[in-house]
Scaffold this active site. Structure first.
Site, short mmCIF file in Angstrom:
data_model
loop_
_atom_site.label_atom_id
_atom_site.label_comp_id
_atom_site.label_asym_id
_atom_site.label_seq_id
_atom_site.Cartn_x
_atom_site.Cartn_y
_atom_site.Cartn_z
NE ARG A 62 13.29 53.54 -29.72
CZ ARG A 62 12.25 54.17 -29.16
NH1 ARG A 62 11.53 53.55 -28.23
NH2 ARG A 62 11.93 55.38 -29.53
CG HIS A 66 16.45 56.16 -26.98
ND1 HIS A 66 15.16 56.65 -26.92
CD2 HIS A 66 16.65 55.86 -28.29
CE1 HIS A 66 14.62 56.65 -28.13
NE2 HIS A 66 15.50 56.15 -28.98
CG ASP A 67 22.60 55.14 -21.26
OD1 ASP A 67 22.48 56.27 -20.73
OD2 ASP A 67 23.38 54.27 -20.83
CB VAL A 70 20.95 61.49 -23.78
CG1 VAL A 70 20.67 62.71 -22.92
CG2 VAL A 70 19.84 61.26 -24.79
CG ASP A 74 25.47 58.97 -18.78
OD1 ASP A 74 24.40 58.48 -19.23
OD2 ASP A 74 25.64 60.19 -18.65
CG ASN A 94 13.71 58.44 -23.82
OD1 ASN A 94 14.05 57.86 -24.86
ND2 ASN A 94 14.58 59.11 -23.07
N PRO A 164 17.56 61.41 -32.50
CG PRO A 164 18.35 59.86 -34.05
CD PRO A 164 18.59 60.37 -32.66
CG HIS A 194 14.69 50.77 -36.89
ND1 HIS A 194 14.34 52.01 -37.41
CD2 HIS A 194 14.96 51.00 -35.58
CE1 HIS A 194 14.41 52.93 -36.44
NE2 HIS A 194 14.79 52.34 -35.33
CB THR A 195 16.62 43.87 -38.48
OG1 THR A 195 16.21 42.56 -38.89
CG2 THR A 195 17.58 43.72 -37.29
CB THR A 244 11.68 38.80 -39.83
OG1 THR A 244 12.69 39.73 -40.31
CG2 THR A 244 11.19 37.97 -41.00
#
Ligand code: HEM
Ligand SMILES: *[C@@H]1O[C@H](CO)[C@@H](O)[C@H](O)[C@H]1NC(C)=O
Ligand SMILES: *[C@@H]1O[C@H](CO)[C@@H](O)[C@H](O)[C@H]1NC(C)=O
Length: 323
Positions: A62, A66-67, A70, A74, A94, A164, A194-195, A244
């Site tokens: 994740r 999130h890097d 945005v 970087d 975050n 999002p 999201h598994t 799982t």
């Protein structure tokens, strides 16, 4: 003086012979000559961290997302806030949510030590750690493109606006991905992350108490005990995103077909009326091989979002601060 100028021309020659890419171009073999031990070092620390806590694999995956979403991949998400600098760690998506920074620190110092200097960027470390996490938890391997450099800036506003939210409907999820040059198929594939991992009650509470028609009744009632209606109570209690959470598999998609998507945004990918991405969710739930193959290519597309290359940015000495 003479030896200094000798040193600097030697360095210029050295840098001319590797490590320089055409603008925006990445290369899977970027560290092969400069530091062949870099990738194995990252992998072993990731494996170690996951052995201690399986969820760390999810968190590292994740972190890369999130890097990248945005202003590109970087390493901007790794910068700490200071009294004079506002980074992305306390942006809405975050704060109290992204994790894995200590593992990245651990990797960075091990890599710098094995490479004998500052040659591997923090942004590349995050990209490789995400892949190694997927592999360690049973998912597909893929060759990570490398050569990203680290940002000297970060943007809390961009982090608030570009990642999002779990409250988004399908059309907003899709337009968010399209704004990053990604497709509906990428949306479905990358959401397949999201598994792995968990979400806090506060991110799915509305779904339990206000979406009874689109949430499986038995899952809803089992979740309600750890995620009560009253806001502020149990906000940080965790529930797995599928049954799982430490295994990279297609159960996440199976769950969507059974109306068990934990987040509102998850279930938006499968509404059961043939609209939107219903067909893709059904396809990947039934074709693990295709999911394996296509997830890797979607990760490469995400990992290629506006990297800094060439002489842009820097190779940070400490992932938490600019040089
Ligand atoms: C499509 C839009 C997406 C939305 C709205 C979304 C939203 C969320 C939310 C709300 C959480 C729980 C956060 C918390 O509890 O604080 C979460 C967890 C997670 N997300 Fe996403 N996500 C999306 C896409 C992605 C993508 C593209 C990836 C990676 C490729 C990803 C990987 C993960 C992982 C692995 C977790 C579990 C993290 C952990 O257990 O530490 N997500 N996501
Ligand atoms: C980002 O969102 C947080 C939390 O909602 C808010 O406190 C902060 O002011 C926002 N930052 C910017 C720059 O918009
Ligand atoms: C409940 O859901 C409806 C539509 O699905 C929405 O308009 C409303 O704002 C939601 N209410 C709460 C409290 O989340």
């Amino acid at each position: 003086m003479a030896s200094l100028s000798f040193l600097s021309s030697y360095l210029i020659l050295l840098f001319a012979s590797f490590g320089v890419l055409a603008k925006g171009q990445l290369d899977p073999c970027f560290y092969d000559k400069v530091c062949p031990q870099a990738l194995p070092t990252i992998k072993s620390i990731v494996e170690d961290a996951i052995k201690q806590e399986a969820r760390m694999g999810a968190s590292l995956l994740r972190l890369h997302f999130h890097d990248c979403f945005v202003n590109g991949c970087d390493g901007s998400i790794l910068l700490d806030d200071t009294p004079t600098f506002t980074g992305e760690k306390n942006a809405a998506p975050n704060m109290n949510s992204v994790r894995g920074f200590e593992v990245i620190d651990r990797i960075k110092s091990a890599v710098d030590s094995v490479c004998g200097g500052y040659v591997v960027s923090c942004a590349d470390i995050v990209a490789v750690a995400a892949r190694d996490s997927v592999v360690a938890l049973g998912g597909p391997s893929y060759k990570v493109q490398l050569g990203r450099r680290d940002a000297r800036t970060a943007s809390q506003a961009a982090a608030n606006n570009s990642i999002p939210a779990p409250t988004f409907d399908f059309s907003r999820l899709l337009s968010n991905f399209e704004s990053h040059g990604l497709s509906m198929q990428d949306l479905v594939l990358l959401s397949g992350a999201h598994t792995l991992g968990f979400a806090r009650c506060t991110t799915f509470r509305d779904r339990l108490y206000n979406e009874s028609c689109t949430l499986d009744a038995s899952l809803a009632s089992s979740l309600k005990s750890s995620c009560p209606l009253q806001s502020g109570v149990g906000d940080n209690n965790l529930s797995p995103l599928d049954s799982t959470p430490a295994k990279f598999d297609t159960v996440y998609y199976d769950w969507l077909l059974q109306r068990k998507g934990l987040l509102h945004s998850d279930q938006q990918l499968y509404k059961g009326d043939g609209s939107g991405s219903d067909g893709l969710v059904k396809y990947y739930s039934q074709n693990a091989g295709a999911f394996w193959e296509d997830f890797g290519s979607a990760m490469l597309r995400m990992g290629a979002l506006s990297p800094l290359t060439g002489s842009d940015g820097e190779i940070r000495m400490n992932c938490r601060t600019v040089n």
